[in-house]
Write a protein that holds these residues in place. Structure first.
Motif, PDB file in Angstrom:
ATOM      1  N   ASP A  55       0.852  -1.185   0.000  1.00 16.18           N
ATOM      2  CA  ASP A  55       0.000   0.000   0.000  1.00 16.18           C
ATOM      3  C   ASP A  55       0.888   1.235   0.000  1.00 16.18           C
ATOM      4  O   ASP A  55       2.004   1.205   0.554  1.00 16.18           O
ATOM      5  N   ILE A  56       0.403   2.321  -0.584  1.00 13.73           N
ATOM      6  CA  ILE A  56       1.161   3.572  -0.624  1.00 13.73           C
ATOM      7  C   ILE A  56       0.278   4.710  -0.131  1.00 13.73           C
ATOM      8  O   ILE A  56      -0.891   4.831  -0.543  1.00 13.73           O
ATOM      9  N   TYR A  57       0.826   5.538   0.735  1.00 16.45           N
ATOM     10  CA  TYR A  57       0.161   6.718   1.266  1.00 16.45           C
ATOM     11  C   TYR A  57       0.929   7.952   0.790  1.00 16.45           C
ATOM     12  O   TYR A  57       2.099   8.133   1.143  1.00 16.45           O
ATOM     13  N   VAL A  58       0.276   8.776  -0.021  1.00 19.49           N
ATOM     14  CA  VAL A  58       0.934   9.925  -0.649  1.00 19.49           C
ATOM     15  C   VAL A  58       0.312  11.214  -0.120  1.00 19.49           C
ATOM     16  O   VAL A  58      -0.921  11.346  -0.114  1.00 19.49           O
ATOM     17  N   PRO A  59       1.118  12.179   0.335  1.00 21.60           N
ATOM     18  CA  PRO A  59       0.549  13.459   0.788  1.00 21.60           C
ATOM     19  C   PRO A  59      -0.198  14.157  -0.347  1.00 21.60           C
ATOM     20  O   PRO A  59       0.227  14.103  -1.509  1.00 21.60           O
ATOM     21  N   THR A  60      -1.295  14.799  -0.011  1.00 19.86           N
ATOM     22  CA  THR A  60      -2.028  15.557  -1.026  1.00 19.86           C
ATOM     23  C   THR A  60      -1.551  17.004  -1.089  1.00 19.86           C
ATOM     24  O   THR A  60      -1.841  17.705  -2.054  1.00 19.86           O
ATOM     25  N   GLU A  61      -0.824  17.445  -0.071  1.00 16.55           N
ATOM     26  CA  GLU A  61      -0.281  18.796  -0.082  1.00 16.55           C
ATOM     27  C   GLU A  61       1.162  18.765  -0.557  1.00 16.55           C
ATOM     28  O   GLU A  61       1.968  17.978  -0.076  1.00 16.55           O
ATOM     29  N   GLY A  62       1.473  19.629  -1.535  1.00 17.87           N
ATOM     30  CA  GLY A  62       2.807  19.642  -2.105  1.00 17.87           C
ATOM     31  C   GLY A  62       2.879  18.740  -3.317  1.00 17.87           C
ATOM     32  O   GLY A  62       2.088  17.802  -3.470  1.00 17.87           O
ATOM     33  N   SER A  63       3.848  19.018  -4.163  1.00 19.13           N
ATOM     34  CA  SER A  63       3.966  18.257  -5.406  1.00 19.13           C
ATOM     35  C   SER A  63       5.076  17.219  -5.360  1.00 19.13           C
ATOM     36  O   SER A  63       5.189  16.395  -6.260  1.00 19.13           O
ATOM     37  N   PRO A  67      10.468  12.230   0.165  1.00 20.63           N
ATOM     38  CA  PRO A  67      11.220  11.078   0.671  1.00 20.63           C
ATOM     39  C   PRO A  67      10.262   9.912   0.955  1.00 20.63           C
ATOM     40  O   PRO A  67       9.078  10.114   1.236  1.00 20.63           O
ATOM     41  N   LEU A  68      10.797   8.711   0.889  1.00 20.80           N
ATOM     42  CA  LEU A  68       9.991   7.497   1.027  1.00 20.80           C
ATOM     43  C   LEU A  68      10.357   6.747   2.299  1.00 20.80           C
ATOM     44  O   LEU A  68      11.527   6.472   2.554  1.00 20.80           O
ATOM     45  N   ILE A  69       9.338   6.421   3.088  1.00 18.57           N
ATOM     46  CA  ILE A  69       9.486   5.506   4.224  1.00 18.57           C
ATOM     47  C   ILE A  69       8.843   4.177   3.834  1.00 18.57           C
ATOM     48  O   ILE A  69       7.665   4.137   3.470  1.00 18.57           O
ATOM     49  N   VAL A  70       9.616   3.096   3.891  1.00 20.42           N
ATOM     50  CA  VAL A  70       9.097   1.761   3.578  1.00 20.42           C
ATOM     51  C   VAL A  70       8.906   1.014   4.895  1.00 20.42           C
ATOM     52  O   VAL A  70       9.890   0.721   5.605  1.00 20.42           O
ATOM     53  N   TRP A  71       7.650   0.719   5.251  1.00 18.28           N
ATOM     54  CA  TRP A  71       7.324   0.022   6.495  1.00 18.28           C
ATOM     55  C   TRP A  71       7.255  -1.477   6.243  1.00 18.28           C
ATOM     56  O   TRP A  71       6.580  -1.939   5.314  1.00 18.28           O
ATOM     57  N   ILE A  72       7.942  -2.251   7.111  1.00 16.90           N
ATOM     58  CA  ILE A  72       7.961  -3.713   7.024  1.00 16.90           C
ATOM     59  C   ILE A  72       7.426  -4.247   8.352  1.00 16.90           C
ATOM     60  O   ILE A  72       8.051  -4.058   9.410  1.00 16.90           O
ATOM     61  N   HIS A  73       6.285  -4.899   8.324  1.00 15.84           N
ATOM     62  CA  HIS A  73       5.609  -5.305   9.554  1.00 15.84           C
ATOM     63  C   HIS A  73       6.310  -6.470  10.227  1.00 15.84           C
ATOM     64  O   HIS A  73       7.033  -7.253   9.608  1.00 15.84           O
ATOM     65  N   GLY A  74       6.050  -6.603  11.530  1.00 14.22           N
ATOM     66  CA  GLY A  74       6.540  -7.738  12.298  1.00 14.22           C
ATOM     67  C   GLY A  74       5.532  -8.864  12.341  1.00 14.22           C
ATOM     68  O   GLY A  74       4.546  -8.876  11.606  1.00 14.22           O
ATOM     69  N   SER A  99       3.705   0.525   2.727  1.00 17.30           N
ATOM     70  CA  SER A  99       3.606  -0.575   3.685  1.00 17.30           C
ATOM     71  C   SER A  99       3.584  -1.890   2.907  1.00 17.30           C
ATOM     72  O   SER A  99       2.735  -2.098   2.037  1.00 17.30           O
ATOM     73  N   VAL A 100       4.524  -2.775   3.248  1.00 20.63           N
ATOM     74  CA  VAL A 100       4.815  -3.943   2.416  1.00 20.63           C
ATOM     75  C   VAL A 100       4.384  -5.240   3.094  1.00 20.63           C
ATOM     76  O   VAL A 100       4.714  -5.489   4.256  1.00 20.63           O
ATOM     77  N   ASN A 101       3.653  -6.063   2.376  1.00 18.33           N
ATOM     78  CA  ASN A 101       3.488  -7.468   2.747  1.00 18.33           C
ATOM     79  C   ASN A 101       4.592  -8.281   2.081  1.00 18.33           C
ATOM     80  O   ASN A 101       5.091  -7.911   1.012  1.00 18.33           O
ATOM     81  N   TYR A 102       4.941  -9.384   2.684  1.00 17.84           N
ATOM     82  CA  TYR A 102       5.956 -10.282   2.127  1.00 17.84           C
ATOM     83  C   TYR A 102       5.537 -11.716   2.435  1.00 17.84           C
ATOM     84  O   TYR A 102       4.697 -11.957   3.317  1.00 17.84           O
TER      85      TYR A 102
END
Length: 301
Positions: A55-63, A67-74, A99-102
């Motif tokens: 899944d990807i969450y993109v800010p709507t403010e600003g163009s 920077p990208l944060i990649v979340w890997i769940h436990g 947010s990544v499933n694996y």
């Protein structure tokens, strides 16, 4: 070693399945009431396993690009979901969050999990323009089993054998936030009590016969001076992943000249809201600003 707050800072700063650019994948586009655009269940391996989605969450403010944060769940490599995306609020601070499933250990044994994480980062870079991502500023962040995989992304960024196909994109990251991840998996080879442990499930066994794969699965094995900066956070009352794992890992990174901060949470166990208290969020924000304030070029594998 004093159990309060450990801060190791190196004086040196790090300069900053392969996918070529492909047509945009099918996606679900959802408006979000808190100023986000949400893209759900994107397949980062076309035609792959059902778990190979993000899944990807993109800010709507600003163009952007952001920077990208990649979340890997436990979840002990055998459970958990991308739906529990702890860094999602950071998308309101000017970051794209993925947010990544694996594949889990019951789906496939190691190294399937790190192959998936690397494939996801390659896919995100290949689609950076579409999702307003700054491809040269990528942080991997995970908790527990996800912390282990995030740490492995950081220290084994050049492990080309986990990246089948031509190196069209890099899976290297420019920083790692490791929450109580296991750094050394080799105890499964010497401790009979770990024969039924999730580490044994991940590796496909225990005892001396899995020593080589346990070493390959251990982030501490690959520590070198060109690793990205690390923020490690761990409770010293953790009965699931011993605090000493992160202590030894931070020492190894510091010894190699890698910028590293080890934050010890006194009396805290394996996870919990203590990791997101305001003082800890300030530490995270400071780390992100320090190492994502300017592009750090992602090296080719």
């Amino acid at each position: 070693m004093k159990r309060s707050l450990f801060l190791f800072l190196s004086a040196s700063l790090l300069a900053g399945f392969a996918f070529a650019q492909q047509p945009p994948p099918p996606e679900t586009l959802l408006p979000h009431p808190t100023g986000l655009t949400v893209f759900k269940d994107l397949a980062y391996v076309p035609g792959g396993h059902d778990r190979q989605k993000l899944d990807i969450y993109v800010p709507t403010e600003g163009s952007g690009p952001f920077p990208l944060i990649v979340w890997i769940h436990g979840g002990a490599w055998k459970q958990g979901s991308k739906d529990g995306c702890i860094p999602r609020p950071w998308s309101q601070k000017g970051y794209v969050v993925a947010s990544v499933n694996y594949r889990l250990s019951q789906d496939a044994k190691f190294p399937a999990q790190i192959e998936d994480c690397k494939a996801a980062i390659r896919w995100l870079r290949a689609h950076a323009a579409q999702y307003h991502i700054d491809r040269d500023r990528v942080i991997a962040w995970g908790d527990s089993a996800g912390g282990h995989l995030a740490a492995l992304l950081g220290t084994a960024g050049d492990a080309a054998n986990w990246e089948p196909g031509p190196p069209a994109e890099s899976s290297r990251v420019q920083g790692v936030i490791d929450w109580y991840g296991r750094a050394d998996l080799t105890r499964v080879c010497t401790d009979p009590a770990m024969a039924e442990h999730p580490v044994a499930d991940l590796l496909g066994g225990s005892g001396p016969r899995v020593l080589e794969i346990a070493r390959k699965a251990s982030p501490i094995t690959y520590v070198s001076k060109d690793d990205p900066p690390f923020l490690i956070m761990h409770g010293d009352a953790d009965n699931t992943v011993p605090f000493q794992q992160s202590e030894a890992f931070a020492d190894a990174l510091k010894g190699a000249g890698v910028p590293v901060m080890l934050i010890v949470l006194n009396g805290v166990g394996h996870g919990g809201q203590e990791f997101l208290k305001p003082d800890k969020v300030r530490i995270i924000d400071t780390f992100l600003r320090e190492y994502l304030s300017r592009p750090r070029v992602a090296k080719s594998p």
